[in-house]
Design an enzyme around this catalytic site. Structure first.
Site, short mmCIF file in Angstrom:
data_model
loop_
_atom_site.label_atom_id
_atom_site.label_comp_id
_atom_site.label_asym_id
_atom_site.label_seq_id
_atom_site.Cartn_x
_atom_site.Cartn_y
_atom_site.Cartn_z
N ASN A 1 -3.96 -10.19 7.17
CA ASN A 1 -3.56 -10.14 6.25
C ASN A 1 -2.20 -10.01 7.45
OD1 ASN A 1 -1.83 -7.69 7.60
ND2 ASN A 1 -4.02 -6.95 5.74
N ASP B 1 -6.48 -3.61 0.25
CA ASP B 1 -6.84 -2.66 -0.96
C ASP B 1 -7.91 -3.21 -1.40
OD1 ASP B 1 -4.07 -1.17 -1.22
OD2 ASP B 1 -3.10 -2.96 -1.93
N LYS C 1 -22.97 -18.90 4.91
CA LYS C 1 -21.97 -19.03 4.87
C LYS C 1 -22.38 -20.44 3.71
CE LYS C 1 -18.55 -22.98 6.30
NZ LYS C 1 -18.68 -24.24 6.92
N PRO D 1 -11.98 2.06 0.35
CA PRO D 1 -11.63 3.13 -0.03
C PRO D 1 -9.54 3.39 1.09
CG PRO D 1 -12.84 2.75 1.99
CD PRO D 1 -12.73 1.16 1.17
N ASP D 2 -9.05 4.29 0.12
CA ASP D 2 -7.33 4.78 0.81
C ASP D 2 -7.85 5.62 1.97
OD1 ASP D 2 -5.22 5.46 0.99
OD2 ASP D 2 -4.06 3.85 -0.74
N PHE E 1 3.24 4.45 5.88
CA PHE E 1 4.03 3.43 5.89
C PHE E 1 4.08 2.81 4.57
CE2 PHE E 1 5.63 1.98 9.67
CZ PHE E 1 5.28 3.62 10.61
N LYS F 1 5.05 6.99 -3.36
CA LYS F 1 3.55 6.98 -2.97
C LYS F 1 3.19 8.26 -1.62
CE LYS F 1 2.81 2.65 -1.47
NZ LYS F 1 2.75 1.16 -0.96
N LYS G 1 -0.49 9.84 -2.60
CA LYS G 1 -0.92 9.68 -1.57
C LYS G 1 -1.28 11.37 -0.36
CE LYS G 1 -1.31 4.71 -0.51
NZ LYS G 1 -2.33 4.50 0.37
O1 C5P Z 1 -1.05 1.71 -1.19
P1 C5P Z 1 -0.59 1.02 -0.03
O2 C5P Z 1 -1.32 -0.37 0.56
O3 C5P Z 1 0.70 0.32 0.25
O4 C5P Z 1 0.05 2.35 0.95
C1 C5P Z 1 0.49 1.75 2.01
C2 C5P Z 1 -0.46 2.89 3.37
O5 C5P Z 1 -1.04 4.02 3.16
C3 C5P Z 1 0.18 2.71 5.25
O6 C5P Z 1 0.14 3.96 5.31
C4 C5P Z 1 -1.81 2.05 5.26
O7 C5P Z 1 -2.23 2.47 6.21
C5 C5P Z 1 -2.44 3.05 4.15
N1 C5P Z 1 -3.51 2.77 3.47
C6 C5P Z 1 -4.84 3.35 3.92
N2 C5P Z 1 -5.90 2.72 3.68
C7 C5P Z 1 -6.03 2.23 3.03
C8 C5P Z 1 -5.13 1.59 1.82
C9 C5P Z 1 -3.23 1.92 2.79
O8 C5P Z 1 -4.89 4.24 4.49
N3 C5P Z 1 -7.06 1.15 1.44
#
Ligand code: C5P
Length: 422
Positions: free
Chosen positions: A211, A279, A289, A307-308, A326, A340, A344
Site C-alpha cells: 500500500n 488486512d 513465480k 492478524p489484527d 490510527f 474502531k 479494537k
Molecule cells: O482496521 P484498520 O486497518 O482501519 O485499522 C487501522 C489501525 O489498526 C492502525 O493503527 C493499524 O496500525 C492497525 N492495524 C493492525 N493490524 C492490522 C490492521 C490494522 O495493527 N491487521
C-alpha cells in the site's frame, strides 16, 4: 544507549582561548549521540577555525547574520528553534553583556535573543573581568532570566594570572548538559513500541500486495518519543526512510512478521500502531513465480485475513498502559474511529480522512488528524507529520502526568483511565 541520542545542541563559540575546549566538547557531544550545530562569533573564529568546527560537527558552521548563504541554509530563527538546548561555550564577558542587555548585533547574539529554547552558558575570562561588578550584574540578570550558568573554575589562566575565570573542562560541560537534558526528558524510564510503514504480502516469490504508506508519520512518532526520553522499539515495514537515530528499529515485510516482532517487544509502557497493515494476504502463495500462459485467464487470488496487531496488543496479557491506533478512512473518519476504538480495544485513535483533507496523506509531509478517545474528539489543524508527532507525544506526556502510573488501571476493563482530556 548513548546518553544524548536524539538530542540536538546548538553550540555558540565566542572569543576566548578556551575555545579550543569547545572542539573537544563537540566531539564528546557527538560521541554521546547528540547532533551539534555551531555558531562561531568573530572573536571565536580568531581562536578556532570554521573548518575544524565544521569537520567535527559534520555540519556547516554559521558565522554571519547578513550572509545570504547562512540565512538561506538555516536562518537565525530556525537555528534558535531547532535545538533542544543552546550552549554558549566559551561565553565571553562581551557576549554575556549583550545577552543580559538584549543586544542583537551579530548572528550569535541575535540567535540567542530569538531563541525560545533553554540556554546554558560556560563563562571564560580573566579573573578580574569575571569579578567586575558589571560582569556579576550581568550574570545575576541572566540567572533571573532563566539562563543556566555553569560557573567558571579557579586556576591558572592562559594570561599567567591565577583566580576564578577558567572555563570548566569539556567533560564537565558534557555532564551538565546530560544532567540538564535528563531532567527535561519526561518519558525517561518509559518504553514505547511503534509500528510504521506498509506491509508487503507475497503473491509469489517476486510479486507482492502493498500500500501507499510512506512510514513518515510512524517514524516521526518514534523519533519524538525517543527525544522525550522513551526507549523506543520501532517495527517497520518496507520504507525508504533512514532508521531514526536512537531507536531500536526492526525491519519486517509481512503482517505476520510485524505481529511476531511486536509481540516480542512486549511488555512495553505504550504502543502506537501507525503501520498500514494489509488486512488480507494471499492464502497460499506458490513456491515459484506464476507464469503468464498465452491465452489463459489471469490467476484468481485467494485471500485470507491477516492478524489484527492493534487488537492483539490491546487484549494482550502484557497490554501497554496506553495503546494508540490510527484510522485512515475515505469517509466519516470520526465515526469510523470511534467505532474502531471500541472494536479494537485501544485507548486512542488518530483519525484522518484520506484524500479528502487539504493534503494527500499518503507520502505527504503533512497531515490533518482528529484525536479520538472514549471521551473526546479533538480536531488538530493541518500540521507537518513531525508536528503531529510532537503534539501526540505532548498529549501522551500530559496523560501520564494527569493519570499517574498507578491510577491507570480501570477496575472494570483493566484499561487506562480515559477521563483525562488531552
Ligand atoms: O482496521 P484498520 O486497518 O482501519 O485499522 C487501522 C489501525 O489498526 C492502525 O493503527 C493499524 O496500525 C492497525 N492495524 C493492525 N493490524 C492490522 C490492521 C490494522 O495493527 N491487521
Amino acid at each position: 544507549m548513548p546518553s544524548l541520542v536524539g538530542k540536538s545542541v546548538l553550540l555558540i563559540i565566542s572569543g576566548g582561548i578556551a575555545a579550543y575546549k569547545s572542539l573537544e566538547l563537540i566531539r564528546l557531544l557527538r560521541k554521546n549521540g547528540a547532533s551539534v550545530r555551531c555558531v562561531l562569533t568573530k572573536g571565536g573564529s580568531e581562536f578556532v577555525t570554521p573548518l575544524s568546527v565544521a569537520a567535527l560537527s559534520e555540519h556547516p558552521v554559521y558565522t554571519d547574520l547578513f550572509s545570504l548563504k547562512d540565512e538561506s541554509e538555516m536562518g537565525h530563527i530556525r537555528l534558535s528553534r531547532e535545538a533542544d538546548l543552546i550552549v554558549v561555550a566559551p561565553a565571553s564577558a562581551n557576549l554575556l553583556s549583550k545577552m543580559a542587555n538584549g543586544i542583537a548585533d551579530d548572528l550569535a547574539s541575535t540567535t540567542l535573543l530569538a531563541s525560545n529554547k533553554p540556554i546554558m552558558v560556560a563563562p571564560a575570562m580573566n579573573p578580574e573581568m569575571w569579578a567586575k561588578p558589571a560582569t556579576q550584574r550581568n550574570i545575576d540578570t541572566l540567572r533571573k532570566d532563566g539562563v543556566y550558568i555553569v560557573d567558571p573554575a579557579h586556576g591558572e589562566m592562559a594570561c599567567g594570572e591565577t583566580g576564578r575565570g577558567r572555563m570548566i573542562e569539556a567533560t564537565e560541560i558534557l555532564q551538565s548538559i546530560e544532567n540538564f537534558l535528563e531532567a527535561s526528558s519526561p518519558l525517561s524510564g518509559f518504553s514505547a513500541l511503534v509500528t510504521s510503514g506498509p506491509t508487503y504480502e507475497p503473491i509469489d516469490p517476486v510479486r507482492f500486495i502493498g500500500n501507499r504508506s510512506s512510514g513518515k508519520q510512524g517514524h516521526a512518532i518514534a523519533t519524538a518519543l525517543a527525544r522525550a526520553g522513551a526507549t523506543v522499539t520501532l517495527v517497520t515495514g518496507p520504507v525508504s526512510l533512514p532508521d531514526p537515530v536512537g531507536v531500536q528499529t526492526i525491519h519486517v515485510e509481512t503482517a505476520h512478521e510485524m505481529r511476531d516482532a511486536c509481540l516480542n517487544a512486549l511488555p512495553s509502557d505504550l504502543a502506537v500502531c501507525a503501520a498500514a497493515v494489509a488486512d488480507w494476504r494471499v492464502k497460499a502463495p506458490p513456491e515459484h513465480k506464476m507464469k503468464k500462459q498465452a491465452g489463459s485467464a489471469p490467476p484468481a487470488l485467494n485471500f485470507t485475513e491477516n492478524p489484527d496487531i492493534l487488537a492483539m496488543i490491546s487484549s494482550h496479557q502484557n497490554r501497554p498502559k496506553l495503546v494508540i491506533g490510527f484510522a485512515a478512512e475515505t469517509e466519516n473518519a470520526r465515526t469510523a474511529a470511534q467505532e474502531k476504538l471500541i472494536r479494537k480495544g485501544c485507548d486512542w485513535i488518530i483519525a484522518n480522512q484520506v484524500g479528502i483533507t487539504e493534503f494527500p496523506v499518503f507520502g505527504s509531509d503533512h497531515n490533518q488528524v482528529t484525536l479520538v478517545t472514549r471521551s473526546i474528539c479533538d480536531d488538530w489543524p493541518p500540521l507537518s507529520k513531525q508536528e503531529v508527532a510532537t503534539r501526540l507525544v505532548d498529549a501522551i506526556i500530559n496523560h501520564i502526568k494527569n493519570t499517574g502510573s498507578d491510577q491507570n488501571d480501570n477496575a472494570a476493563t483493566g484499561h487506562p483511565n480515559f477521563s483525562t482530556a488531552v
